[in-house]
Write a protein that holds these residues in place. Structure first.
Motif, mmCIF file in Angstrom:
data_model
loop_
_atom_site.group_PDB
_atom_site.id
_atom_site.type_symbol
_atom_site.label_atom_id
_atom_site.label_comp_id
_atom_site.label_asym_id
_atom_site.label_seq_id
_atom_site.Cartn_x
_atom_site.Cartn_y
_atom_site.Cartn_z
ATOM 1 N N THR A 169 -98.803 -63.555 -30.804
ATOM 2 C CA THR A 169 -99.882 -63.811 -31.765
ATOM 3 C C THR A 169 -99.418 -63.521 -33.190
ATOM 4 O OG1 THR A 169 -101.508 -63.234 -30.073
ATOM 5 C CG2 THR A 169 -102.263 -63.238 -32.356
ATOM 6 N N CYS A 206 -90.917 -60.726 -28.125
ATOM 7 C CA CYS A 206 -91.604 -61.317 -26.958
ATOM 8 C C CYS A 206 -90.672 -61.396 -25.757
ATOM 9 C CB CYS A 206 -92.127 -62.713 -27.291
ATOM 10 S SG CYS A 206 -93.559 -62.744 -28.340
ATOM 11 N N CYS A 237 -99.297 -56.892 -22.665
ATOM 12 C CA CYS A 237 -99.991 -56.638 -23.937
ATOM 13 C C CYS A 237 -99.053 -56.828 -25.126
ATOM 14 C CB CYS A 237 -100.587 -55.235 -23.947
ATOM 15 S SG CYS A 237 -101.981 -55.021 -22.851
ATOM 16 N N VAL A 291 -98.327 -60.670 -25.621
ATOM 17 C CA VAL A 291 -99.442 -61.378 -26.268
ATOM 18 C C VAL A 291 -99.561 -60.972 -27.731
ATOM 19 C CG1 VAL A 291 -101.959 -61.612 -26.275
ATOM 20 C CG2 VAL A 291 -100.703 -61.749 -24.119
ATOM 21 N N THR A 292 -99.400 -59.695 -28.022
ATOM 22 C CA THR A 292 -99.522 -59.207 -29.390
ATOM 23 C C THR A 292 -98.445 -59.793 -30.290
ATOM 24 O OG1 THR A 292 -100.498 -57.140 -28.619
ATOM 25 C CG2 THR A 292 -99.542 -57.136 -30.830
#
Length: 162
Positions: free
Chosen positions: A98, A118, A91, A94-95
């Motif tokens: 993004t 990341c 999570c 991906v957050t």
């Protein structure tokens, strides 16, 4: 299904060495990126990665000391915690990916650098996977070695049918 094979002393030492390195690097990331570069996203994910490496280290040491020899079922909780750590890592990855793409951010070391975060989200996922994998393999090994009741060819455990 093949019966699990206990790890050799060399691989146990290697696993413990990698877990110690992961723990120390995770703690050092907290201080280097948090205090020096003021990138608290990386610092906190590095800390979480170090904590997960510490959990993996505990699992290996507990296996050596035969902590779960009589009752391997608490390893299910360790497996579940590994799954939650993996979920947090995915999570977070991906957050932050993004956020980095949306904000058109480059590789930033100081301040809120999302690409470096990341990397540490991935490291957290990796150590969560190791917590899950090694607790599962040690649980299977304990169940195979220390089970009194025999299992038949289709791997049915008779303890649940009596």
């Amino acid at each position: 299904m093949n019966s699990p094979v206990p790890p050799s002393p060399f691989w146990i030492k290697a696993r413990i060495t990698f877990a110690v390195i992961g723990l120390l690097v995770g703690l050092s990331v907290l201080f280097v990126f948090g205090v020096n570069f003021h990138n608290w996203n990386v610092a906190l994910w590095g800390l979480l990665s170090g904590i997960a490496a510490g959990l993996a280290l505990f699992i290996h040491i507990a296996y050596i000391k035969r902590f779960w020899e009589n009752n391997p079922y608490p390893l299910k909780r360790w497996m579940l915690s590994g799954c939650f750590i993996q979920l947090a890592g995915v999570c977070g990855f991906v957050t932050y990916l993004t956020l980095a793409i949306v904000n058109k951010q480059g590789l930033i070391i100081e301040g809120p650098g999302y690409y470096l975060t990341c990397v540490w989200c991935f490291m957290t996922w990796k150590w969560g996977f190791y917590v899950f994998y090694f607790s599962r393999s040690y649980k299977r090994l304990y169940q195979q070695v220390y089970t009194i009741l025999p299992k038949n060819d289709d791997d049915t455990d008779y303890r649940y049918y009596t």
